[in-house]
Design a protein around this motif. Structure first.
Motif, PDB file in Angstrom:
ATOM      1  N   GLY A   1       5.617  14.019  -3.434  1.00 30.77           N
ATOM      2  CA  GLY A   1       4.532  14.238  -2.492  1.00 30.77           C
ATOM      3  C   GLY A   1       4.024  14.650  -0.832  1.00 30.77           C
ATOM      4  O   GLY A   1       3.256  14.090  -0.172  1.00 30.77           O
ATOM      5  N   GLY A   2       5.331  15.410  -0.857  1.00 29.82           N
ATOM      6  CA  GLY A   2       5.568  15.908   0.791  1.00 29.82           C
ATOM      7  C   GLY A   2       6.318  14.822   1.475  1.00 29.82           C
ATOM      8  O   GLY A   2       6.218  12.782   1.093  1.00 29.82           O
ATOM      9  N   SER A   3       6.312  15.374   2.303  1.00 34.66           N
ATOM     10  CA  SER A   3       7.644  14.413   3.573  1.00 34.66           C
ATOM     11  C   SER A   3       6.491  13.038   3.819  1.00 34.66           C
ATOM     12  O   SER A   3       7.379  12.289   3.997  1.00 34.66           O
ATOM     13  N   GLY A   4       5.295  13.763   4.088  1.00 36.10           N
ATOM     14  CA  GLY A   4       5.013  12.358   5.267  1.00 36.10           C
ATOM     15  C   GLY A   4       4.812  11.001   4.745  1.00 36.10           C
ATOM     16  O   GLY A   4       4.379  10.157   4.354  1.00 36.10           O
ATOM     17  N   GLN A   5       4.138  11.588   3.095  1.00 36.81           N
ATOM     18  CA  GLN A   5       4.225  10.432   1.948  1.00 36.81           C
ATOM     19  C   GLN A   5       5.573   9.747   1.907  1.00 36.81           C
ATOM     20  O   GLN A   5       5.327   8.831   1.200  1.00 36.81           O
ATOM     21  N   GLY A   6       6.270  10.532   1.591  1.00 38.49           N
ATOM     22  CA  GLY A   6       8.021   9.862   1.856  1.00 38.49           C
ATOM     23  C   GLY A   6       8.530   9.186   2.823  1.00 38.49           C
ATOM     24  O   GLY A   6       8.563   7.706   2.983  1.00 38.49           O
ATOM     25  N   THR A   7       7.806   9.477   3.803  1.00 35.10           N
ATOM     26  CA  THR A   7       7.879   8.478   5.231  1.00 35.10           C
ATOM     27  C   THR A   7       7.549   7.541   5.323  1.00 35.10           C
ATOM     28  O   THR A   7       7.418   5.761   5.005  1.00 35.10           O
ATOM     29  N   LYS A   8       5.780   7.096   5.107  1.00 30.42           N
ATOM     30  CA  LYS A   8       4.547   6.452   4.458  1.00 30.42           C
ATOM     31  C   LYS A   8       5.746   5.444   3.537  1.00 30.42           C
ATOM     32  O   LYS A   8       5.148   3.952   3.644  1.00 30.42           O
ATOM     33  N   ALA A   9       5.813   5.905   2.518  1.00 25.84           N
ATOM     34  CA  ALA A   9       6.253   5.082   1.815  1.00 25.84           C
ATOM     35  C   ALA A   9       7.685   3.465   1.728  1.00 25.84           C
ATOM     36  O   ALA A   9       7.900   2.255   1.241  1.00 25.84           O
TER      37      ALA A   9
ATOM     38  N   GLU B   1       7.055   8.231  16.158  1.00 26.70           N
ATOM     39  CA  GLU B   1       6.111   6.710  15.328  1.00 26.70           C
ATOM     40  C   GLU B   1       7.099   6.662  14.058  1.00 26.70           C
ATOM     41  O   GLU B   1       7.050   5.428  13.554  1.00 26.70           O
ATOM     42  N   GLU B   2       7.708   7.200  12.948  1.00 28.23           N
ATOM     43  CA  GLU B   2       8.427   6.871  12.091  1.00 28.23           C
ATOM     44  C   GLU B   2       9.140   6.355  12.265  1.00 28.23           C
ATOM     45  O   GLU B   2       9.452   5.052  11.324  1.00 28.23           O
ATOM     46  N   LYS B   3      10.364   6.206  13.000  1.00 26.77           N
ATOM     47  CA  LYS B   3      11.946   5.732  13.515  1.00 26.77           C
ATOM     48  C   LYS B   3      10.500   4.302  13.473  1.00 26.77           C
ATOM     49  O   LYS B   3      11.461   3.647  13.122  1.00 26.77           O
ATOM     50  N   LYS B   4       9.990   3.715  14.572  1.00 33.53           N
ATOM     51  CA  LYS B   4       9.129   3.024  15.152  1.00 33.53           C
ATOM     52  C   LYS B   4       8.934   2.163  13.525  1.00 33.53           C
ATOM     53  O   LYS B   4       9.080   1.128  14.022  1.00 33.53           O
ATOM     54  N   ALA B   5       8.221   2.539  13.301  1.00 34.31           N
ATOM     55  CA  ALA B   5       7.301   2.261  11.980  1.00 34.31           C
ATOM     56  C   ALA B   5       7.822   1.300  11.010  1.00 34.31           C
ATOM     57  O   ALA B   5       8.050   0.603  10.118  1.00 34.31           O
TER      58      ALA B   5
END
Length: 310
Positions: A94-102, A120-124
């Motif tokens: 679903g895309g790299s952004g979807q990967g980190t969101k999941a 911001e993804e690392k922090k989340a």
């Protein structure tokens, strides 16, 4: 008897979902909500592994997982210290952004990311962990029938920006000897890691033209180039290798997109292929990570056209 289930989930967003390694008393549903279900062992720990994210990395992980299941069937057969349960690995693109969101949302064990992970993804992501599976690059690719291939094999950053921004509206704007045919720009959608890598490394503050065709996956992007003689797009190094002869890749600033030039950094549009997780992996998760990062997994990475880590 063990059986392998390979299901394809086709949603409005054209998301591909694959389930590998369900036993005869289990099933893989085509309902998207089933992707978040996990099967717990006696100690309450799930032994299913869920991957979500990059459409570039998804086929690699699926291939490794399929070979792993075909060879062992159960976790215990791979390692006697692991549970006597069927290997169950699910992969959704679903895309790299979807990967980190999941991973942030807790709906996936690992995110597949074909770019660097954002701060911001690392922090989340709680106790964020990264595992580099390989190296990829974005090649500037055109259809072999495009007359540009006969007179130009090298594009400068400025020329690429002009082509993708719409400043060059026809191929004749690039070179007077080329046809007065529209430049058909093919890109990944904004959720793809490729979009962000290309924007950062090539476009800078200039946006890709608004009427560019946005492909839902890297495979679709390359197919769009194959289907249109006047198309240009940024094709993954690995996917371009898988389609050798069907697309032609260009030099960028005089540098050819070769394995050597990508590794030494002289080819500037490159990106890591990462698996991202939260916290220390379980024994089952670590076992599969060892396979992905080991000789067999890395051989698959190379066989699929990407650059392995060893």
């Amino acid at each position: 008897m063990k059986k392998k289930v390979l299901s394809i989930l086709l949603t409005a967003a054209m998301v591909m979902s694959m389930a590998v390694g369900c036993g005869s008393n289990k099933s893989a549903s085509t309902d998207a909500k089933d992707d978040t279900k996990t099967e717990a062992s006696a100690d309450g720990e799930s032994n299913q592994i869920l991957f979500n994210g990059s459409s570039t990395l998804a086929p690699v992980i699926t291939s490794i997982a399929t070979n792993f299941f075909d060879t062992y069937g159960t976790w215990k057969a791979y390692d006697s210290s692991l549970p006597d349960e069927d290997i169950a690995i699910y992969v959704s693109a679903g895309g790299s952004g979807q990967g980190t969101k999941a991973v942030i949302d807790g709906t996936s064990t690992f995110g597949m990311v074909a770019r660097s992970v954002k701060d911001e993804e690392k922090k989340a992501i709680k106790d964020e962990k990264e595992y580099q599976v390989g190296i990829d690059a974005l090649t500037i690719a055109v259809n072999p029938e495009n007359p540009v291939t006969k007179i130009i094999d090298d594009l400068s950053t400025e020329q690429i920006v002009s082509l993708f921004s719409g400043e060059y509206k026809t191929w004749k704007d690039l070179d007077a000897s080329l046809p007065d045919e529209e430049v058909v720009v093919i890109t990944r959608d904004i959720n793809g890691g490729a979009h962000e890598v290309f924007q950062k490394n090539i476009m800078g503050d200039t946006e890709v033209k608004s009427d560019a065709i946005q492909a839902s996956s890297m495979g679709e992007l390359v197919q769009d180039i194959i289907d249109n003689p006047y198309a240009i797009g940024y094709a993954s190094f690995g996917v371009a290798n898988q389609n050798a002869g069907k697309v032609v890749t260009m030099k960028v600033n005089g540098v050819e997109p070769t394995k050597e030039n990508i590794i030494n950094g002289s080819y500037i549009i490159q990106r890591p292929l990462l698996l991202v997780g939260s916290g220390e992996p379980t024994a089952v998760q670590q076992a599969f990570l060892d396979v992905v990062l080991g000789d067999e997994g890395q051989k698959t990475v190379e066989n699929m056209g990407f650059i392995p880590m060893n």
